[in-house]
Design a protein around this motif. Structure first.
Motif, short mmCIF file in Angstrom:
data_model
loop_
_atom_site.label_atom_id
_atom_site.label_comp_id
_atom_site.label_asym_id
_atom_site.label_seq_id
_atom_site.Cartn_x
_atom_site.Cartn_y
_atom_site.Cartn_z
N GLU A 10 -10.81 -50.89 24.86
CA GLU A 10 -11.40 -52.22 25.07
C GLU A 10 -10.96 -52.86 26.37
N ASN A 11 -9.67 -52.70 26.73
CA ASN A 11 -9.11 -53.52 27.80
C ASN A 11 -8.99 -52.87 29.16
N ALA A 71 -6.12 -59.54 28.93
CA ALA A 71 -6.39 -58.09 28.94
C ALA A 71 -5.18 -57.33 29.47
N ASN A 82 -2.76 -56.99 26.69
CA ASN A 82 -3.17 -55.95 25.76
C ASN A 82 -2.88 -54.55 26.29
#
Length: 363
Positions: free
Chosen positions: A223-224, A237, A240
């Motif tokens: 995702e990041n 982000a 993460n």
């Protein structure tokens, strides 16, 4: 049967060094700080550490000449320079290189009769100076592992570890220090973390606990990593990614890495390809080979990433190098005998290994 041991106390979040100053103070009054020439000064981490040391009365001695891919000779230089001094603990501040160097130096300063080669026989030492790790990249996970990788006198990367002593005592993870990472470094370190998570997930040494960390790490990176490449100053982000890297480090502290790492080492040492990308060049085949033994795990990896090759393309990965025939022979034989193979699923024959190097070769 499986076991779990991870003795590092982690402080995570903005200005966490300040929050953890009592823990730092408990380690003693004099610290040797190992870092690189520029990044820790530019990203604010060194200033933060110096401020906290000043507040708690810790005298800091700085060595700021740690090179990328630290060598046996670098470790010898540091130990020789500080052999007559007394320190209570050692801090590795920066990417994997300063943290790996700190682990080696901490052992050798505490055991002055040892040579750097002796680090590879953990039966030769039973003490070390406490190690503090402050990562300023999101990739290696060295802040929560017992591993240190150094380049030996022949130019090959070799990892050493001690089952207890070379884990950092404290780790401080502040994503603000990663905000200024360049796009290439963000990509490479992010892929390093991904390799750790995926390799550990598929390793023959995987455990129920390491699998929990690995799954979460893979999800966070999927995702990041694309986000931080598009929006480098997106702090959420970046946090993460730093968490994903830490979780992936906790994974390999239990599982070790697989043959993807062994295959990638020569690309880094001899062709200057960053470690994360050098390893990622072989990740798709590690996943393919594992499908013969753990298809449900491979299905999870592919479902989250949309396929390894597709994800690598998505984040702009592309590695091609010039490799001559002699290098092909030497690297293939070395990888075929790498200890990583014992934890790697599938069948990595000499022919397959050679093909994998041929695949990244410029034709």
């Amino acid at each position: 049967m499986w076991q779990y041991f991870m003795p590092t106390r982690i402080y995570f979040g903005e200005r966490c060094i300040e929050q953890g100053k009592d823990a730092l103070k408990s380690l003693g009054k004099r610290a040797l700080v190992l870092t690189g020439k520029r990044s820790s000064k530019e990203n604010g981490s060194l200033d933060d550490l110096m401020k906290v040391f000043s507040e708690i009365g810790v005298e800091m001695v700085l060595f700021d000449d740690v090179e990328e891919n630290p060598t046996f000779n670098l470790v010898r230089t540091i130990v020789s320079e500080f052999a007559q001094e007394s320190f209570d603990f050692v801090v590795g501040l920066g990417g994997g290189s300063p943290m790996d160097t700190a682990k080696a130096v901490a052992v050798l300063l505490k055991n002055p009769s040892l040579k750097v080669e002796d680090l590879y026989d953990p039966s030769k030492y039973s003490e070390t100076l406490p190690i503090v790790a402050i990562p300023t990249t999101a990739g290696t996970g060295s802040e929560v592992t017992q591993y240190s990788v150094l380049t030996d006198d022949a130019g090959f990367k070799r990892g050493f570890s001690h089952p207890v002593l070379t884990f950092p005592k404290l780790a401080f993870l502040d994503a603000r220090y990663t905000l200024k990472l360049s796009e290439p470094l963000t990509r490479s370190t992010g892929l390093d973390a991904l390799c750790h998570a995926v390799e550990g997930f598929l390793s023959k040494r995987a455990t129920p606990i390491s699998d929990l960390y690995a799954k979460k790490s893979i999800e966070l990176i999927a995702e990041n990593l694309p986000i931080v490449l598009r929006e480098p100053e997106n702090l959420r982000a970046r946090e993460n990614m730093l968490l994903a890297s830490c979780l992936a480090g906790m994974v390999i502290s239990q599982t070790s890495t697989t043959v993807a790492h062994a295959l990638g080492y020569p690309l880094t040492t001899f062709k200057n390809i960053r470690h994360g990308e050098a390893t990622a060049a072989f990740l798709d085949v590690v996943v393919e080979q594992a499908s013969m033994e753990v298809p449900e795990k491979v299905e999870f990896v592919n479902s989250i990433l949309g396929g390894v090759s597709n994800f690598l393309k998505l984040v702009g990965f592309n590695v091609r190098v010039e490799i001559n025939e002699e290098e092909l022979e030497v690297w293939t034989k070395r990888a075929k005998n790498a200890p990583h193979l014992q934890w790697t699923r599938g069948n990595f024959t000499e022919e397959l290994i050679r093909y994998l190097y041929e695949r990244v070769k410029i034709h």
